[in-house]
Design a protein around this motif. Structure first.
Motif, PDB file in Angstrom:
ATOM      1  N   GLY A  11       0.805  -1.224   0.000  1.00 11.59           N
ATOM      2  CA  GLY A  11       0.000   0.000   0.000  1.00 11.59           C
ATOM      3  C   GLY A  11       0.841   1.278   0.000  1.00 11.59           C
ATOM      4  N   ASN A  12       2.155   1.124   0.038  1.00  8.77           N
ATOM      5  CA  ASN A  12       3.028   2.276   0.165  1.00  8.77           C
ATOM      6  C   ASN A  12       4.042   2.332  -0.982  1.00  8.77           C
ATOM      7  N   ASP A  13       3.871   1.400  -1.924  1.00  9.62           N
ATOM      8  CA  ASP A  13       4.847   1.281  -3.010  1.00  9.62           C
ATOM      9  C   ASP A  13       4.100   0.888  -4.282  1.00  9.62           C
ATOM     10  N   THR A  14       4.505   1.451  -5.407  1.00 10.60           N
ATOM     11  CA  THR A  14       3.849   1.066  -6.663  1.00 10.60           C
ATOM     12  C   THR A  14       4.437  -0.233  -7.219  1.00 10.60           C
ATOM     13  N   VAL A  15       5.543  -0.664  -6.638  1.00  8.00           N
ATOM     14  CA  VAL A  15       6.212  -1.880  -7.132  1.00  8.00           C
ATOM     15  C   VAL A  15       5.776  -3.054  -6.258  1.00  8.00           C
ATOM     16  N   SER A  16       5.457  -4.186  -6.894  1.00  5.86           N
ATOM     17  CA  SER A  16       5.000  -5.335  -6.108  1.00  5.86           C
ATOM     18  C   SER A  16       6.165  -6.280  -5.820  1.00  5.86           C
ATOM     19  N   LEU A  17       5.980  -7.079  -4.776  1.00  8.99           N
ATOM     20  CA  LEU A  17       7.015  -8.078  -4.452  1.00  8.99           C
ATOM     21  C   LEU A  17       7.169  -9.069  -5.604  1.00  8.99           C
ATOM     22  N   ALA A  18       6.049  -9.394  -6.247  1.00 12.65           N
ATOM     23  CA  ALA A  18       6.114 -10.347  -7.363  1.00 12.65           C
ATOM     24  C   ALA A  18       7.023  -9.799  -8.475  1.00 12.65           C
ATOM     25  N   HIS A  19       6.934  -8.505  -8.728  1.00  5.09           N
ATOM     26  CA  HIS A  19       7.793  -7.927  -9.769  1.00  5.09           C
ATOM     27  C   HIS A  19       9.258  -7.892  -9.329  1.00  5.09           C
ATOM     28  N   ILE A  20       9.468  -7.586  -8.061  1.00  5.39           N
ATOM     29  CA  ILE A  20      10.852  -7.556  -7.568  1.00  5.39           C
ATOM     30  C   ILE A  20      11.499  -8.935  -7.748  1.00  5.39           C
ATOM     31  N   ARG A  21      10.692  -9.946  -7.471  1.00  3.74           N
ATOM     32  CA  ARG A  21      11.187 -11.330  -7.566  1.00  3.74           C
ATOM     33  C   ARG A  21      11.650 -11.687  -8.988  1.00  3.74           C
ATOM     34  N   ILE A  23      13.271  -9.701 -11.066  1.00  3.00           N
ATOM     35  CA  ILE A  23      14.510  -9.040 -11.509  1.00  3.00           C
ATOM     36  C   ILE A  23      15.653 -10.039 -11.279  1.00  3.00           C
ATOM     37  N   PRO A  24      16.446 -10.330 -12.304  1.00  2.00           N
ATOM     38  CA  PRO A  24      17.466 -11.363 -12.136  1.00  2.00           C
ATOM     39  C   PRO A  24      18.389 -11.119 -10.943  1.00  2.00           C
ATOM     40  N   GLY A  25      18.548 -12.161 -10.164  1.00  2.00           N
ATOM     41  CA  GLY A  25      19.549 -12.123  -9.088  1.00  2.00           C
ATOM     42  C   GLY A  25      19.133 -11.372  -7.838  1.00  2.00           C
ATOM     43  N   VAL A  26      17.893 -10.893  -7.761  1.00  2.00           N
ATOM     44  CA  VAL A  26      17.480 -10.189  -6.537  1.00  2.00           C
ATOM     45  C   VAL A  26      16.987 -11.229  -5.535  1.00  2.00           C
ATOM     46  N   GLU A  27      17.589 -11.208  -4.348  1.00  2.00           N
ATOM     47  CA  GLU A  27      17.262 -12.237  -3.356  1.00  2.00           C
ATOM     48  C   GLU A  27      16.447 -11.724  -2.174  1.00  2.00           C
ATOM     49  N   GLY A  28      16.410 -10.410  -1.986  1.00  2.00           N
ATOM     50  CA  GLY A  28      15.686  -9.927  -0.804  1.00  2.00           C
ATOM     51  C   GLY A  28      15.243  -8.486  -0.955  1.00  2.00           C
ATOM     52  N   ILE A  29      14.425  -8.050   0.010  1.00  2.00           N
ATOM     53  CA  ILE A  29      13.996  -6.651  -0.001  1.00  2.00           C
ATOM     54  C   ILE A  29      14.766  -5.867   1.054  1.00  2.00           C
ATOM     55  N   VAL A  30      14.839  -4.580   0.807  1.00  2.00           N
ATOM     56  CA  VAL A  30      15.389  -3.628   1.768  1.00  2.00           C
ATOM     57  C   VAL A  30      14.171  -2.871   2.271  1.00  2.00           C
ATOM     58  N   TRP A  31      13.902  -2.971   3.569  1.00  2.00           N
ATOM     59  CA  TRP A  31      12.585  -2.537   4.048  1.00  2.00           C
ATOM     60  C   TRP A  31      12.687  -1.757   5.347  1.00  2.00           C
ATOM     61  N   GLY A  58       9.111 -15.288  -1.798  1.00  2.00           N
ATOM     62  CA  GLY A  58      10.418 -15.904  -2.027  1.00  2.00           C
ATOM     63  C   GLY A  58      11.575 -14.931  -1.875  1.00  2.00           C
ATOM     64  N   LEU A  59      11.377 -13.897  -1.037  1.00  2.00           N
ATOM     65  CA  LEU A  59      12.433 -12.891  -0.829  1.00  2.00           C
ATOM     66  C   LEU A  59      12.771 -12.823   0.658  1.00  2.00           C
ATOM     67  N   ARG A 327       6.890   6.364  -6.800  1.00  2.00           N
ATOM     68  CA  ARG A 327       7.507   7.263  -5.814  1.00  2.00           C
ATOM     69  C   ARG A 327       8.732   7.899  -6.479  1.00  2.00           C
ATOM     70  N   PRO A 328       9.014   9.164  -6.185  1.00  2.00           N
ATOM     71  CA  PRO A 328      10.197   9.778  -6.809  1.00  2.00           C
ATOM     72  C   PRO A 328      11.464   8.945  -6.581  1.00  2.00           C
ATOM     73  N   GLY A 329      12.086   8.568  -7.686  1.00  2.00           N
ATOM     74  CA  GLY A 329      13.349   7.830  -7.594  1.00  2.00           C
ATOM     75  C   GLY A 329      13.199   6.331  -7.385  1.00  2.00           C
ATOM     76  N   TYR A 330      11.987   5.882  -7.115  1.00  2.00           N
ATOM     77  CA  TYR A 330      11.828   4.478  -6.731  1.00  2.00           C
ATOM     78  C   TYR A 330      10.876   3.691  -7.629  1.00  2.00           C
ATOM     79  N   GLY A 331      11.023   3.912  -8.940  1.00  2.00           N
ATOM     80  CA  GLY A 331      10.253   3.109  -9.875  1.00  2.00           C
ATOM     81  C   GLY A 331      10.895   1.741 -10.045  1.00  2.00           C
ATOM     82  N   LEU A 332      10.195   0.906 -10.792  1.00  2.00           N
ATOM     83  CA  LEU A 332      10.696  -0.438 -11.040  1.00  2.00           C
ATOM     84  C   LEU A 332      11.715  -0.463 -12.189  1.00  2.00           C
TER      85      LEU A 332
END
Ligand code: DNO
Length: 365
Positions: A11-21, A23-31, A58-59, A327-332
């Motif tokens: 609810g605070n980000d336009t990017v979903s966890l599914a999309h982050i997953r 991106i090649p080689g991304v293993e976790g979120i910074v939260w 899976g992150l 969010r400014p600077g934080y697109g996918l």
């Protein structure tokens, strides 16, 4: 190098966890728990909500950015002890859910600051922009007055509803010098680093962005000498850095490659991004590619590679491209492109290093 990606929460980000997953080689979120005010202890049920969402995608959640520091700690007020105790409790809880690195900063009043969030670039994208003349040597009290008289004058972080709060904070920082900040940082580190150490957590200070004084406020995490001094305030592997190439890179005198070589074993987390710095000191956040900005991203990735870097890395602010609303600077999109550039460099350096000189001769022949 372990790639992670900043996520601001459901609810605070336009990017979903599914999309982050994806991106090649991304293993976790910074939260972080962005709705918990600085100084308060983080509630376990809210921490668990993030953990469960990340697990399901899976992150992992090993990197937190940031547990923010209450202004009273930076100001060195007697009330700081309550906030420091809360900070320690948060560290312990985060360790319990598997967090390994906590990023934070020691900037008075403002975190990163820009004058324009959507500055148009020649390719039609927009990006974060900093106009130096609007920030340095400006009396903040004058600015408050001007903005309250003319609401069209506003600047990010200076929205009319924040002006009263800002005035109080600027009053509180009157007479606070860089040396006071150093002393207050030492006090804070002496309290929290032993707790971090005992709980297997690395604290990672983020450089000031931009890395110089703004509105006359002191800023200390700005240069190689100051990073060295900060690490020495409390000498422990748990007192580390979030080495951010974009923040430090806004001052062309900063040699980031040299910092990587000097501080390699004290960098649990890095932010890699580019900025283009103009002669008058203005800067804009370009794509991650070396040629597009002023920061030697290739040299930086190479330095990490040479040091056998095993810490966490994230791309940082991206431009807003492909018509993305975010969010400014934080697109996918631009951050995902940034990751592919970083991996491209990393993989090429790995390949180069694994080829024996003899093999190279054969393939050249
Ligand atoms: C900007 C970020 C900063 C950073 C904090 C760390 O993108 O790098 O907001 O998260 O300064 O505490």
């Amino acid at each position: 190098m372990r790639m992670v990606f900043r996520w601001f929460g459901e609810g605070n980000d336009t990017v979903s966890l599914a999309h982050i997953r994806q991106i090649p080689g991304v293993e976790g979120i910074v939260w972080a728990l962005h709705d918990v005010p600085a100084g308060e202890e983080w509630p376990m049920d809210k921490i668990m909500e993030v953990k469960q969402a990340a697990d399901a995608a899976g992150l992992h959640i090993q990197v937190v950015e940031s547990v923010n520091i209450h202004e009273d700690i930076k100001l060195g007020l007697p009330s700081r002890d309550v906030y420091i105790e809360n900070y320690k409790k948060t560290i312990v809880k985060l360790a319990q859910v598997g967090v390994k690195v906590i990023c934070y900063n020691f900037m008075p009043i403002f975190d990163w600051l820009r004058t324009d969030m959507f500055k148009e670039m020649s390719d039609g994208s927009t990006a974060l922009f900093f106009e130096k003349a609007r920030i340095t040597n400006i009396d903040p009290f004058d600015l408050v007055r001007q903005i309250s008289e003319n609401t069209e004058l506003t600047m990010p972080g200076w929205e009319p509803e924040r002006l009263q709060h800002l005035t109080k904070l600027f009053e509180a920082y009157k007479g606070v010098t860089e040396e006071h900040l150093w002393e207050n940082a030492r006090y804070f580190l002496n309290e929290i680093i032993p707790v971090a150490e005992a709980n297997g957590i690395k604290m990672a200070i983020h450089p000031d962005d931009p890395p110089f004084s703004i509105f006359g406020l002191p800023r200390i995490i700005t240069s190689q000498d100051n990073l060295r001094r900060y690490l020495a305030l409390h000498d422990s592997p748990s007192n580390g850095l979030t080495l951010c190439s974009g923040s430090l890179g806004a001052n062309p005198a900063n040699d980031i490659v040299s910092m990587i070589h000097e501080f390699a074993d004290r960098i649990p987390f890095t932010h890699i991004r580019n900025v283009k710095v103009y002669e008058n000191g203005d800067f804009i956040e370009t794509s991650h590619r070396t040629q597009d900005g002023s920061v030697d991203i290739e040299g930086i990735v190479q330095a990490y590679h040479q040091e056998g870097f095993t810490g966490f890395c994230r791309p940082d602010h991206g431009r807003h491209i492909f018509d993305e609303q975010c969010r400014p600077g934080y697109g996918l999109y631009d951050r995902a492109l940034g990751i592919m550039y970083l991996w491209g460099l990393w993989d090429a350096y790995s390949k180069q290093a694994s080829q024996q000189p003899a093999d190279r001769k054969v393939s050249q022949a």
